[in-house]
Design an enzyme around this catalytic site. Structure first.
Site, PDB file in Angstrom:
ATOM      1  N   GLY A 249       0.883  -1.148   0.079  1.00 57.54           N
ATOM      2  CA  GLY A 249       0.021  -0.087  -0.013  1.00 57.54           C
ATOM      3  C   GLY A 249       0.741   1.238  -0.036  1.00 57.54           C
ATOM      4  O   GLY A 249       0.611   2.252   0.613  1.00 57.54           O
TER       5      GLY A 249
ATOM      6  N   LEU B 290       1.406   3.501  -2.001  1.00 53.74           N
ATOM      7  CA  LEU B 290       0.949   4.768  -2.677  1.00 53.74           C
ATOM      8  C   LEU B 290      -0.216   5.243  -2.081  1.00 53.74           C
ATOM      9  O   LEU B 290      -0.751   6.361  -2.316  1.00 53.74           O
ATOM     10  CB  LEU B 290       0.609   4.394  -4.206  1.00 53.74           C
ATOM     11  N   GLY B 291      -0.579   4.885  -0.863  1.00 59.45           N
ATOM     12  CA  GLY B 291      -1.573   5.226  -0.190  1.00 59.45           C
ATOM     13  C   GLY B 291      -1.288   6.488   0.901  1.00 59.45           C
ATOM     14  O   GLY B 291      -0.252   6.974   0.804  1.00 59.45           O
ATOM     15  N   GLN B 292      -2.408   6.840   1.618  1.00 59.93           N
ATOM     16  CA  GLN B 292      -2.258   8.003   2.544  1.00 59.93           C
ATOM     17  C   GLN B 292      -0.932   8.192   3.356  1.00 59.93           C
ATOM     18  O   GLN B 292      -0.003   8.902   3.250  1.00 59.93           O
ATOM     19  CB  GLN B 292      -3.486   8.334   3.173  1.00 59.93           C
TER      20      GLN B 292
ATOM     21  N   ASP C  71       2.560  -1.677  -4.683  1.00 59.51           N
ATOM     22  CA  ASP C  71       1.124  -1.146  -4.649  1.00 59.51           C
ATOM     23  C   ASP C  71       0.534  -1.709  -5.635  1.00 59.51           C
ATOM     24  O   ASP C  71       1.021  -2.399  -6.766  1.00 59.51           O
ATOM     25  CB  ASP C  71       1.012   0.428  -4.631  1.00 59.51           C
TER      26      ASP C  71
ATOM     27  N   ARG D  91      -1.312  -0.164  -7.939  1.00 55.61           N
ATOM     28  CA  ARG D  91      -1.343   0.591  -8.947  1.00 55.61           C
ATOM     29  C   ARG D  91       0.308   1.138  -9.127  1.00 55.61           C
ATOM     30  O   ARG D  91       0.794   1.273  -8.288  1.00 55.61           O
ATOM     31  CB  ARG D  91      -2.278   1.525  -8.828  1.00 55.61           C
TER      32      ARG D  91
ATOM     33  N   ASP E 252      -0.547  -7.065  -5.701  1.00 51.41           N
ATOM     34  CA  ASP E 252      -2.091  -7.085  -4.976  1.00 51.41           C
ATOM     35  C   ASP E 252      -1.957  -7.976  -3.988  1.00 51.41           C
ATOM     36  O   ASP E 252      -1.639  -9.174  -3.929  1.00 51.41           O
ATOM     37  CB  ASP E 252      -2.687  -7.730  -6.350  1.00 51.41           C
TER      38      ASP E 252
ATOM     39  N   TYR F 200     -14.931  -2.104   8.952  1.00 56.22           N
ATOM     40  CA  TYR F 200     -13.576  -1.660   9.154  1.00 56.22           C
ATOM     41  C   TYR F 200     -13.210  -1.982  10.618  1.00 56.22           C
ATOM     42  O   TYR F 200     -12.065  -2.325  10.776  1.00 56.22           O
ATOM     43  CB  TYR F 200     -13.637  -0.100   9.010  1.00 56.22           C
TER      44      TYR F 200
HETATM   45  N1  SER Z   1      -8.851   7.502   9.448  1.00 54.49           N
HETATM   46  C1  SER Z   1      -9.566   6.501   9.338  1.00 54.49           C
HETATM   47  C2  SER Z   1     -10.981   6.407   8.950  1.00 54.49           C
HETATM   48  O1  SER Z   1     -11.531   7.559   9.149  1.00 54.49           O
HETATM   49  C3  SER Z   1      -9.582   5.849  10.748  1.00 54.49           C
HETATM   50  O2  SER Z   1      -8.443   4.855  10.971  1.00 54.49           O
HETATM   51  O3  SER Z   1     -11.344   5.385   8.353  1.00 54.49           O
END
Ligand code: SER
Length: 313
Positions: free
Chosen positions: A8, A10-12, A34, A36, A50, A139
């Site tokens: 991951g 390229l993620g936040q 990543d 992508r 992946d 989540y």
């Molecule tokens: N920043 C995340 C979310 O809002 C919390 O872990 O899903």
């Protein structure tokens, strides 16, 4: 010297974690992966991966000679509510593959949990490190299961698993991928671009937050921590501040006096926010590995606005 594979990337978090790790451990010792391709130039080794493909993850880790895996690929809270089955498959499948690769190659392991691992029955104020965790989002279910799995791999197989419960993370580099705390990032972009922001989270809704430089330092510090001092290993509460939307608006108004805030509450994300704590207690992280955060709301706001102005101009 560590050789680290990051999923991951390229993620936040990943996109800045890669740069932090490369500056700490050397460019060629950090493999970014990543699903992508990066848009521009990469600052070092990169492979497409992946995370639901465990065989490929294992092959890449072996080929790179990695001794550490940092598993960052995941779907955030609001996106996971849109497609819970996909979220389960990606979040849990990816995590199990990463843990198995760590076991196979005896690697040190990091993955983030979240304030999303708490639920409506969790104490909302000074949420303890060890407390009730009955989240009501997919989540959150994924994060609790993940915390338990990381503990399991440590106790059962002796894998050096470590992790934190991150609050909402704020940064000017990469945008978050569909979370509930995203309003606290969006607001800075809109403040600069339009001078106003309509918040999807209601006034009075407190959530924990942290500026990205503090989050990255926390990852490095935890991974470097003396294992004999760690009573907990996974999912340490960490936080730098707790605020509600009108407080971040007021902090922005100190720099942009005409900034205007309006509200158009999204019931899904508001429901998620209402199920999370107002403010978690990071004292276990402080005691066991010296966690500290440098940025409070005002210091973060000053830096965010300055950096974003440059980026957006
Ligand atoms: N920043 C995340 C979310 O809002 C919390 O872990 O899903």
């Amino acid at each position: 010297m560590k050789k680290i594979i990051v999923t991951g990337a390229l993620g936040q978090i990943g996109s800045e974690l890669i740069e932090k790790l490369r500056s700490e451990y050397g460019t060629d010792n950090v493999l970014a992966t990543d699903i992508r391709k990066p848009e521009g130039e990469t600052s070092g080794p990169f492979e497409l991966l992946d995370v639901t493909d465990g065989k490929q993850m294992s092959e890449l880790a072996k080929k790179f000679g990695a001794d550490t895996i940092m598993h960052m690929a995941a779907l955030l809270s609001a996106k996971a509510e849109e497609n819970p089955l996909f979220a389960w498959n990606l979040n849990m499948g990816g995590l199990m593959n990463a843990l198995e690769v760590a076991r196979e190659l005896d690697m040190q392991f990091f993955t983030p949990s979240s304030i999303g691992a708490f639920g409506p029955s969790t104490p909302k104020q000074n949420t303890p490190q060890d407390t009730l965790q009955r989240p009501t989002t997919m989540y959150g279910v994924n994060k609790v299961a993940g915390e338990l799995l990381c503990d399991y791999y440590y106790h059962k197989f002796g894998i050096d698993t470590r992790g934190v419960r991150f609050p909402g993370l704020i940064s000017y580099v990469a945008q978050p991928g569909g979370g509930t705390t995203d309003y606290a990032v969006d607001i800075y972009y809109k403040a600069i671009e339009e001078g106003k922001y309509t918040s999807f989270i209601a006034e009075g809704t407190y959530m924990d937050m942290m500026y990205m430089p503090d989050a990255l330092q926390a990852i490095v510090d935890l991974m470097e921590a003396d294992p004999s001092k760690l009573i907990h290993r996974n999912a340490f509460n960490v936080t730098a501040m707790s605020f509600e939307p009108s407080q971040i608006a007021a902090a922005i108004q100190k720099h942009i006096p005409d900034f205007q805030m309006a509200y158009d509450v999204d019931p899904v994300r508001q429901g998620i926010a209402d199920s999370w704590p107002d403010h978690i207690d990071p004292s276990a992280a402080i005691e066991e590995w010296g966690f500290k955060a440098k940025y409070d709301l005002d210091a973060m706001t000053e830096d965010m606005l300055a950096k974003l102005k440059k980026k957006l101009s």
